[in-house]
Write a protein that holds these residues in place. Structure first.
Motif, short mmCIF file in Angstrom:
data_model
loop_
_atom_site.label_atom_id
_atom_site.label_comp_id
_atom_site.label_asym_id
_atom_site.label_seq_id
_atom_site.Cartn_x
_atom_site.Cartn_y
_atom_site.Cartn_z
N THR A 26 4.06 19.67 -1.88
CA THR A 26 5.31 18.91 -1.99
C THR A 26 6.46 19.66 -1.35
O THR A 26 7.27 19.07 -0.62
N VAL A 27 6.55 20.96 -1.60
CA VAL A 27 7.62 21.77 -1.00
C VAL A 27 7.53 21.72 0.52
O VAL A 27 8.53 21.48 1.21
N ALA A 33 10.12 17.14 6.22
CA ALA A 33 10.83 15.87 6.38
C ALA A 33 12.25 16.08 6.92
O ALA A 33 12.84 15.16 7.49
N ASP A 34 12.78 17.27 6.77
CA ASP A 34 14.12 17.60 7.28
C ASP A 34 13.97 18.11 8.71
O ASP A 34 13.68 19.28 8.94
N GLY A 35 14.17 17.22 9.65
CA GLY A 35 14.00 17.57 11.06
C GLY A 35 14.94 18.65 11.56
O GLY A 35 14.67 19.30 12.56
N SER A 36 16.05 18.87 10.84
CA SER A 36 16.99 19.91 11.26
C SER A 36 16.57 21.29 10.79
O SER A 36 17.18 22.29 11.16
N ASP A 37 15.51 21.34 9.97
CA ASP A 37 15.01 22.60 9.41
C ASP A 37 16.11 23.41 8.73
O ASP A 37 16.20 24.63 8.89
N SER A 38 16.93 22.72 7.97
CA SER A 38 17.99 23.37 7.22
C SER A 38 17.41 24.31 6.18
O SER A 38 16.33 24.08 5.65
N GLU A 39 18.16 25.35 5.88
CA GLU A 39 17.77 26.27 4.82
C GLU A 39 18.05 25.59 3.47
O GLU A 39 19.06 24.91 3.31
N ARG A 40 17.13 25.77 2.55
CA ARG A 40 17.30 25.24 1.19
C ARG A 40 17.14 26.36 0.19
O ARG A 40 16.47 27.35 0.46
N THR A 41 17.75 26.18 -0.96
CA THR A 41 17.54 27.15 -2.03
C THR A 41 16.28 26.78 -2.78
O THR A 41 15.86 25.61 -2.81
N CYS A 42 15.67 27.76 -3.39
CA CYS A 42 14.42 27.52 -4.11
C CYS A 42 14.62 26.53 -5.26
O CYS A 42 13.73 25.73 -5.55
N ASN A 43 15.79 26.57 -5.90
CA ASN A 43 16.00 25.67 -7.04
C ASN A 43 16.41 24.26 -6.61
O ASN A 43 16.68 23.42 -7.47
N SER A 44 16.45 23.97 -5.31
CA SER A 44 16.79 22.62 -4.86
C SER A 44 15.58 21.67 -4.90
O SER A 44 15.73 20.48 -4.65
N PHE A 45 14.43 22.20 -5.24
CA PHE A 45 13.22 21.38 -5.36
C PHE A 45 13.02 21.02 -6.83
O PHE A 45 13.21 21.85 -7.70
N ALA A 46 12.66 19.80 -7.09
CA ALA A 46 12.46 19.33 -8.46
C ALA A 46 11.04 19.68 -8.92
O ALA A 46 10.18 18.81 -9.06
N LEU A 47 10.81 20.96 -9.11
CA LEU A 47 9.48 21.41 -9.53
C LEU A 47 9.45 21.53 -11.05
O LEU A 47 10.29 22.23 -11.63
N PRO A 48 8.50 20.87 -11.71
CA PRO A 48 8.45 20.83 -13.17
C PRO A 48 7.77 22.06 -13.77
O PRO A 48 6.68 21.98 -14.35
N MET A 49 8.41 23.22 -13.61
CA MET A 49 7.80 24.46 -14.09
C MET A 49 8.87 25.51 -14.29
O MET A 49 10.01 25.33 -13.87
N SER A 50 8.49 26.61 -14.89
CA SER A 50 9.43 27.70 -15.14
C SER A 50 9.85 28.37 -13.83
O SER A 50 9.17 28.24 -12.80
N HIS A 57 4.92 30.33 -6.67
CA HIS A 57 4.56 29.34 -5.65
C HIS A 57 5.24 29.65 -4.31
O HIS A 57 4.60 29.57 -3.25
N PHE A 58 6.52 30.02 -4.33
CA PHE A 58 7.20 30.35 -3.08
C PHE A 58 6.64 31.63 -2.46
O PHE A 58 6.55 31.73 -1.24
N ARG A 59 6.21 32.58 -3.28
CA ARG A 59 5.59 33.80 -2.74
C ARG A 59 4.28 33.46 -2.03
O ARG A 59 4.01 33.96 -0.93
N VAL A 60 3.48 32.58 -2.63
CA VAL A 60 2.21 32.17 -2.01
C VAL A 60 2.47 31.50 -0.66
O VAL A 60 1.80 31.80 0.33
N LEU A 61 3.47 30.62 -0.61
CA LEU A 61 3.81 29.95 0.66
C LEU A 61 4.30 30.95 1.70
O LEU A 61 3.95 30.86 2.87
N GLY A 73 20.26 38.23 -2.67
CA GLY A 73 20.56 39.01 -3.87
C GLY A 73 20.47 38.16 -5.13
O GLY A 73 19.56 38.30 -5.91
N ASN A 74 21.41 37.23 -5.30
CA ASN A 74 21.41 36.41 -6.50
C ASN A 74 20.73 35.05 -6.29
O ASN A 74 20.64 34.25 -7.21
N ARG A 75 20.28 34.78 -5.08
CA ARG A 75 19.55 33.55 -4.79
C ARG A 75 18.72 33.76 -3.53
O ARG A 75 18.96 34.70 -2.78
N LYS A 76 17.76 32.87 -3.34
CA LYS A 76 16.92 32.94 -2.15
C LYS A 76 16.99 31.62 -1.41
O LYS A 76 17.02 30.55 -2.02
#
Length: 109
Positions: A26-27, A33-50, A57-61, A73-76
């Motif tokens: 899904t990520v 789907a974003d053809g501009s390849d914009s940077e997103r924050t990890c918390n901008s995805f609606a992932l139903p988990m801690s 999951h982001f480390r695996v990707l 530093g305070n966000r990725k």
């Protein structure tokens, strides 16, 4: 196409294991789907988990070479490594998008 090796290295097992999880797919589909390849924050995805599970999951990707992670530093921030994926695994992003469309419409692949 591994996170730690040269960009030309492709470990299909690592990529496929990363994409075996529906949340990670899904990520990647959302990023693709974003053809501009914009940077997103990890918390901008609606992932139903801690947050810890999301971090895993982001480390695996990242280790599979599918995303580039930027640590502020305070966000990725993350970006899809579209050029590398398209060069080393042509058609992969299209297949993932088609699977998502089929699932959304109730069709079968």
């Amino acid at each position: 196409m591994t996170g730690s090796g040269p960009a030309g290295d492709v470990d299909l097992g690592t990529v496929f294991r990363a994409l075996a999880d529906e949340h990670r797919r899904t990520v990647i589909v959302e990023l693709a789907a974003d053809g501009s390849d914009s940077e997103r924050t990890c918390n901008s995805f609606a992932l139903p988990m801690s947050k810890q599970t999301q971090t895993h999951h982001f480390r695996v990707l990242r280790e599979a070479g599918l995303i580039h992670e930027i640590n502020y530093g305070n966000r990725k921030g993350i970006r899809l490594r579209r050029a590398e994926i398209d060069r080393r695994l042509p058609g992969l992003l299209d297949l993932l998008a088609a699977e998502r469309r089929d699932t959304a419409t109730g069709g079968s692949a």
